[in-house]
Design an enzyme around this catalytic site. Structure first.
Site, PDB file in Angstrom:
ATOM      1  N   LYS A  72       0.846  -1.205   0.000  1.00 25.59           N
ATOM      2  CA  LYS A  72       0.000   0.000   0.000  1.00 25.59           C
ATOM      3  C   LYS A  72       0.878   1.251   0.000  1.00 25.59           C
ATOM      4  O   LYS A  72       1.897   1.292   0.705  1.00 25.59           O
ATOM      5  CB  LYS A  72      -0.894  -0.054   1.237  1.00 25.59           C
ATOM      6  N   SER A 147      -9.710   1.559   3.105  1.00 29.78           N
ATOM      7  CA  SER A 147      -8.874   2.343   2.220  1.00 29.78           C
ATOM      8  C   SER A 147      -7.830   1.512   1.458  1.00 29.78           C
ATOM      9  O   SER A 147      -7.277   2.011   0.475  1.00 29.78           O
ATOM     10  CB  SER A 147      -8.158   3.432   3.028  1.00 29.78           C
ATOM     11  N   SER A 171      -9.821  -0.876   7.254  1.00 28.49           N
ATOM     12  CA  SER A 171      -9.248  -0.712   5.906  1.00 28.49           C
ATOM     13  C   SER A 171      -8.542  -1.914   5.306  1.00 28.49           C
ATOM     14  O   SER A 171      -8.199  -1.881   4.139  1.00 28.49           O
ATOM     15  CB  SER A 171      -8.271   0.453   5.911  1.00 28.49           C
TER      16      SER A 171
HETATM   17  N1  GLN Z   1     -13.025   3.802   6.573  1.00 28.49           N
HETATM   18  C1  GLN Z   1     -12.483   4.231   7.815  1.00 28.49           C
HETATM   19  C2  GLN Z   1     -12.108   5.685   7.724  1.00 28.49           C
HETATM   20  O1  GLN Z   1     -12.430   6.261   6.757  1.00 28.49           O
HETATM   21  C3  GLN Z   1     -11.302   3.381   8.177  1.00 28.49           C
HETATM   22  C4  GLN Z   1     -10.110   3.695   7.380  1.00 28.49           C
HETATM   23  C5  GLN Z   1      -8.916   2.869   7.749  1.00 28.49           C
HETATM   24  O2  GLN Z   1      -9.035   1.817   8.385  1.00 28.49           O
HETATM   25  N2  GLN Z   1      -7.756   3.371   7.384  1.00 28.49           N
HETATM   26  O3  GLN Z   1     -11.527   6.253   8.574  1.00 28.49           O
END
Ligand code: GLN
Length: 482
Positions: A72, A147, A171
């Site tokens: 990532k 994400s 995420s």
């Molecule tokens: N979707 C969640 C957020 O927008 C979690 C994101 C993540 O785990 N990095 O914060």
């Protein structure tokens, strides 16, 4: 058939038996990427020459010797861009390797390229990327989740053998569920965060996205364990996470939280979940209803804690040391202001504003401090529940992958996509998502298995028992078999 479709475990055998050379393997992945990635856009960038060069020298006797892995785009790799899918970090080159990268390299892995994500990991759909959206390999009109959507899509589309992602509120697990792969969020402190661009430091963890549970165990074994450069990291070497794979789950008690089956779950997800529960019972586990009474507060709590930490963590991106600086400014304040205004996307700005507000004097007690107290309650819910069960099973996400653009105008709708994953981060627990079915229209559904802190081996054991007695993980999206 292309080697791109193999798992780490299958490739290990073939590499050792010299049935395939690492270079041939990297080439078959690069072929696969060039035939499908224009449709998916899992990668922000690739480094084919570097990968081929590393493959040339790969030592296949190492645990990941010659295995191509995607990372990532928020984990530092020395000498390479690390953009976090943000315009603000355009042009930034990381000066050092993250601990997990050192470990991957030490284990002989080949780094293929960097995967797309929501900007600074803020989002659930990979639509908040400055470099364009990633599409779901099972349905190109839908999101891959986020994400870590690029990592999940890369694995699902067989553009990488496995990938690393990060999980602050879901995420790794939610995109794994949307893309039909396995995603593991380790216990907070299990994996070093050194070299991970911080979003919310008390919640962030790096973890694997893979095609199988055994591969997730293997990858975790390599990246986990003590690191003097991250003092929140466990002070001990990681145990063998593969040890309990294959052990029966007969006699185990699994909790099913009643608060997770209220209104709002997609009926096909709910049906798949009921089948998964029956299946686990068939394997000899006892399923019992449990209660996590503070569940309904988790989204609000998360969006106070995570935004507060993010507003502090992102303060460093001011045009001075990293990436892009707005040109033609007259003074320092204007440089800060314009750099951040031009560099950050809308969601990141929204989070910084929210976080700054909740930390500001006069509001701190009412918001941030209160959120910390509720966080403790959420944690206690799990501690109590784990007195009566060894692991908890839930859907990973209340719905399958949604359409591109469907939720972008309504942040709250987007935030609700993480309702089942967020509490795990607030409580510092470990959890895995494994494929547990498909909708009528062919979209993957994920089963989440949550364990107590430091019990990855339990969630892996349950995940493995489920996976090995079902065949959901063997399906492939019909992108062309390249
Ligand atoms: N979707 C969640 C957020 O927008 C979690 C994101 C993540 O785990 N990095 O914060």
């Amino acid at each position: 058939m292309s080697f791109a479709f193999s798992t780490i475990q299958e490739l290990r055998k073939q590499l050792l038996a010299k049935e395939v050379h690492p270079k041939e393997l990297v080439e078959s992945l690069l072929d696969r990427i060039s035939s499908v990635d224009s449709r998916i856009k899992a990668y922000n960038y690739l480094h084919p020459e570097r990968a081929l060069e590393a493959a040339e020298k790969a030592d296949v006797s190492l645990p990941l010797g010659g295995v191509p892995i995607a990372v990532k785009d928020l984990i530092s790799v020395r000498g390479e861009p690390c953009t976090c899918s943000s315009r603000l970090l355009e042009g930034y080159i990381a000066p050092y390797d993250a601990t997990v990268i050192e470990r991957l390299r030490g284990a002989g892995a080949i780094l293929l390229g960097r995967t797309n994500m929501d900007e600074f990991a803020m989002g659930s759909s990979t639509e908040n990327s400055a470099w364009g959206v990633t599409r779901n390999p099972w349905d190109l009109s839908r999101v891959p989740g986020g994400s870590s959507g690029g990592s999940a899509a890369a694995v699902a589309a067989h553009e990488a053998i496995a990938a690393l992602g990060s999980d602050t509120g879901g995420s790794i697990r939610q995109p794994a569920a949307f893309c039909g792969c396995v995603g593991l969020k380790p216990t907070y402190g299990r994996v070093s965060r050194y070299g991970l661009t911080a979003f919310a430091s008390s919640l962030d963890q790096i973890g694997p996205l893979t095609k199988t549970v055994a591969d997730a165990a293997l990858l975790l074994e390599i990246i986990a364990g003590e690191d003097s450069r991250d003092n929140t990291c466990e002070p001990e070497p990681a145990p063998s996470f593969s040890a309990k794979l294959g052990e029966e789950i007969r006699g185990m008690t699994l909790g099913v939280p009643k608060e997770y089956f209220v209104s709002g779950i997609d009926p096909e997800v709910e049906a798949a979940m009921q089948k998964a529960i029956a299946h686990l019972e068939g394997l000899g586990a006892t399923l019992r209803e449990i209660s996590l009474p503070h569940t309904s507060y988790s989204i609000a709590t998360y969006y106070l804690v995570a935004t507060a930490e993010a507003s502090a963590n992102l303060a460093r991106f001011d045009g001075m040391r990293y990436g892009r600086r707005a040109p033609g400014c007259d003074d320092l304040l204007e440089t800060y202001g314009r750099t951040r205004d031009e560099g950050f996307g809308r969601e990141v700005k929204r989070r910084i504003l929210l976080g700054t507000y909740s930390l500001s004097s006069g509001y701190y007690d009412a918001y941030y401090l209160r959120a910390q107290k509720v966080r403790m309650r959420i944690r206690e819910d799990f501690l109590t529940a784990f007195r009566d069960c060894q692991a908890i099973v839930t859907p990973t996400s209340p719905m399958p992958a949604f359409r591109l653009g469907e939720r972008t105008e309504d942040p709250l709708q987007m935030y609700l996509a993480d309702i089942f994953t967020i509490a795990v981060n607030l409580a510092g627990l470990c959890a895995i998502s494994v494929p547990c079915g498909f909708t009528q229209s062919g979209l993957p559904i994920g089963l989440q298995i949550i364990g107590p802190m430091w019990k990855e081996e339990t969630v892996l054991q349950v995940g493995y028992a489920y996976e090995q007695s079902t065949n959901w993980h063997t399906r492939r999206p019909s992108l062309g078999q390249g």
